[in-house]
Design a protein around this motif. Structure first.
Motif, short mmCIF file in Angstrom:
data_model
loop_
_atom_site.label_atom_id
_atom_site.label_comp_id
_atom_site.label_asym_id
_atom_site.label_seq_id
_atom_site.Cartn_x
_atom_site.Cartn_y
_atom_site.Cartn_z
N LEU A 1 48.82 -1.30 17.24
CA LEU A 1 47.63 -1.49 18.08
C LEU A 1 46.63 -2.44 17.41
N ASN B 1 50.03 6.73 22.97
CA ASN B 1 50.08 6.91 24.43
C ASN B 1 49.56 5.71 25.18
N TYR B 2 48.84 4.86 24.47
CA TYR B 2 48.27 3.70 25.13
C TYR B 2 49.26 2.53 25.17
N LEU B 3 50.47 2.75 24.67
CA LEU B 3 51.51 1.73 24.80
C LEU B 3 52.45 2.14 25.92
N ASP B 4 52.93 1.15 26.66
CA ASP B 4 53.86 1.43 27.76
C ASP B 4 55.15 2.01 27.18
N PRO B 5 55.52 3.25 27.59
CA PRO B 5 56.68 3.91 26.96
C PRO B 5 58.01 3.21 27.21
N LEU B 6 58.10 2.38 28.25
CA LEU B 6 59.39 1.77 28.58
C LEU B 6 59.45 0.29 28.21
N HIS C 1 58.04 5.34 21.44
CA HIS C 1 58.30 6.70 20.96
C HIS C 1 59.00 6.71 19.60
N PRO D 1 42.93 1.36 20.88
CA PRO D 1 42.89 2.73 21.42
C PRO D 1 43.34 3.76 20.40
#
Lengths: 327, 328
Positions: free
Chosen positions: B176, B118-123, B165, B114
């Motif tokens: 990615l 933003n396509y990674l889970d932030p948490l 982040h 991607p």
């Protein structure tokens, strides 16, 4: 770590200031109340003459000007003396401790149940957006959010106590039984209906919030990517939805302490459940100034700690905020 | 490095032989939309698209903003929202893909890279998101392999415990890419892999794609950056108003463009700063009002009456494919 202690210190200063303001307002409202504490105490009895009333008022210090009465209350409380309740004729702290404990059982049960049920119903509803299940759940929430707690309590009493005889109508222990003979099961039986009433009204907000958040997460780029990576629906639920929806839900639940306390006041009234909420109403109706002032302090601390925990949780749970705070 | 790339590529880019690993034919995507809340309207975002991916080859799909290329990757992966309809046929090797069968192979045989972090889970920690690509081995082994792959892209082992982040743009792209390569897929689809990268990182990312292709993967790179495409791709498809107007050898995009057949491809090349920096008048038609005939009709310098009423089909010209009646 230092940042967190500074953060808590600032919050505590705010708490003290807030407490002072709230107490002044409570005092002023009570002063403006048309209920005369002496009349409320002796009742409509004519056996007590004007002179005796005068004596009671003097003993309670009611003949002094309001400002000096407030100041003496304030200086006493700073010394740790909360005064005596007029209606219970016991130290305020004793009354509050006893009543708060029985309220705590009620509120804790309702808080946990509504949190857990609301969260899972919300996730289910959001996950199955637009399905029949979603419509049923969100429909239920919208009805409940506009339902007063006391009305629901009365409804429960009619159905489960009066018609079905499953559970007691009210109070926290059976009538006519010695204190020493009251079993734990008895207490639980008396707790069920008030706790359920409070739970059912508490579910709505947490459930609707969780539903919205779940839908938002499911539409996020990272869930789209998770699908592109071949993750199944279950895997997305476990790996992404719970992880991102739970922290705000827990925070919201801690922020709901004020609704919880407010709900408890009504529910305890309906069920004549002798908790802090019930006592608050009594203190207000009978102009028991020291008790009411004490209760406002305690409930303020209660609601405040909920908010503080919510703030601290955010610091701990979310790595993005954690980093910004500690940098 | 640039010239070395070109040489290895020239050795390998013999005429495309054998079966494509992945093929898309007459592919289209449309969205249903409600106009004024009553009239249902179909919005054709991608029309008549043909793409063929071969083992060891990179195909770059080049298009300007608004050409619908960002939807292309998602459409191929079958992860568009519910109001999207997909037409046409897709083949993975000999098998025709259905919605169900593409769900089976995505993330396994065919991988999306991607656009952004933003396509990674932030948490979720980066490491656990990377190692999810590996299946059927114990946790410690997953971690070992993930760190090994990260090292290949010069990512520090401690990045394993970072949250998304904390990654820079370049690091996120490497993460990615690591995910895609760990999943051992045959087809890589990279959605806009280059924007915002400085020259060294850009060269590195492009090199990584070239390496992946040289290992036998079929790569589809969707980009607006023609220069980047020319540097690493074997073939370039020119994307316009949701369709491919020309598919040509990447070499045709260098020099004066005389190797190119379609007037739009030529105009695109001439608009580049290194070339004549010549803008082309007019704008790309919007998905809502595509012309009946050729998609490029409005802006075409060599148009005829035929072009207005009928849309040209894709036809082979000089080893490429062109969608124009008059190209030669």
């Amino acid at each position: 770590m230092k940042r967190i202690s500074v953060f808590i210190g600032k919050k505590l200063c705010k708490l003290l200031l807030l407490m002072l303001v709230v107490e002044v307002i409570t005092f002023a409202l009570m002063e403006a109340s048309p209920i005369d504490p002496v009349t409320a105490y002796v009742g409509a009895s004519t056996a007590i003459g004007a002179e005796q009333r005068e004596l009671i008022a003097e003993k309670w210090g009611l003949n002094q000007p309001p400002a000096s009465r407030f100041m003496s209350w304030l200086s006493n409380i700073l010394k740790g003396d909360w005064g005596d309740s007029m209606i219970y004729r016991r130290p305020v702290m004793d009354v509050i401790r006893q009543k708060f404990l029985s309220s705590l059982a009620l509120m804790a049960a309702a808080w946990l149940l509504s949190g857990i049920l609301g969260f899972f119903l919300g996730v289910l509803s959001g996950y199955k957006e637009h399905s029949i299940i979603d419509r049923l759940i969100s429909g239920y929430c919208h009805v409940l959010i506009s339902t007063p707690a006391f009305w629901l309590g009365i409804l429960f009493i009619i159905v489960f106590s009066v018609k079905l005889h499953w559970l007691p109508v009210g109070l926290s222990v059976p009538i006519g039984v010695l204190q020493s003979e009251v079993s734990f099961a008895d207490k639980v039986r008396h707790l069920i209906l008030p706790a359920l009433t409070l739970t059912f009204t508490g579910i709505a907000s947490i459930c609707l919030h969780t539903r919205e958040k779940t839908i938002e997460v499911l539409r996020s780029d990272y869930v789209i990517y998770a699908r592109a990576r071949g993750e199944s629906g279950r895997s997305i639920l476990h790996n992404h939805v719970y992880r991102n929806v739970l922290p705000p839900a827990v925070t919201l639940q801690f922020l709901s302490f004020s609704e919880l306390f407010g709900g408890a006041v009504f529910v305890e009234q309906v069920f004549s459940y002798p908790g802090l909420g019930y006592t608050t109403v009594q203190a207000g109706l009978r102009s028991d100034m020291p008790l009411l002032m004490g209760i406002t302090v305690i409930s303020l601390i209660f609601v405040f700690s909920g908010n503080l925990i919510a703030d601290l949780l955010y610091l701990v749970i979310d790595p993005r905020i954690r980093e910004r705070r500690t940098e | 490095m640039y010239t070395a790339d070109m040489e290895t590529r020239q050795k390998k880019s013999s005429p495309e032989d054998g079966m494509p690993v992945f093929q898309v034919m007459n592919f289209g995507v449309s969205f249903s939309q409600y106009e004024n809340g009553i009239n249902r309207k179909e919005l054709h975002v991608i029309t008549d698209l043909d793409i063929e991916l071969y083992e060891g080859k990179i195909l770059a799909v080049v298009g300007s903003s608004g050409s619908g290329k960002s939807l292309l990757a998602h459409a191929i992966m079958g992860i568009l929202p519910g109001n999207a309809t997909i037409y046409g046929k897709m083949f993975y090797r000999h098998e025709e893909l259905t919605r169900a069968s593409i769900a089976r192979i995505r993330g396994k045989k065919i991988c999306l890279i991607p656009q952004s972090v933003n396509y990674l889970d932030p948490l979720e920690k980066v490491g656990s998101q990377i190692s999810r690509a590996i299946n059927g081995v114990p946790k410690a082994e997953k971690k070992r392999r993930a760190i090994e792959m990260m090292a290949r892209y010069s990512l520090d082992p401690q990045v394993y415990d970072y949250y998304p982040h904390q990654l820079s743009g370049g690091m996120a792209r490497k993460v990615l890419l690591s995910i895609a390569l760990l999943s051992d897929c045959e087809i890589l689809i990279a959605d806009e892999p280059t924007p915002g990268l400085d020259e060294p990182s850009l060269a590195e990312v492009l090199q990584d794609f070239r390496l992946a292709a040289d290992e036998g993967k079929a790569v589809l790179m969707i980009t607006h950056d023609i220069q980047a495409a020319v540097r690493i791709a074997d073939r370039i498809a020119v994307f316009y108003a949701g369709s491919t107007l020309e598919v040509a050898d990447a070499k045709a995009f260098s020099g004066d463009g005389s190797q190119l057949c379609h007037p739009y491809s030529k105009a695109l090349l001439q608009a580049m700063p290194q070339q004549d920096f010549l803008p082309l008048d007019g704008v790309q038609p919007m998905p809502g009002d595509l012309p009946e005939g050729c998609l490029f009709y409005e802006r075409c310098p060599i148009r005829c009456e035929d072009c207005r009423c009928s849309r040209p089909q894709s036809r082979p010209v000089r080893g490429g494919k062109v969608r124009c009646f008059y190209a030669a």
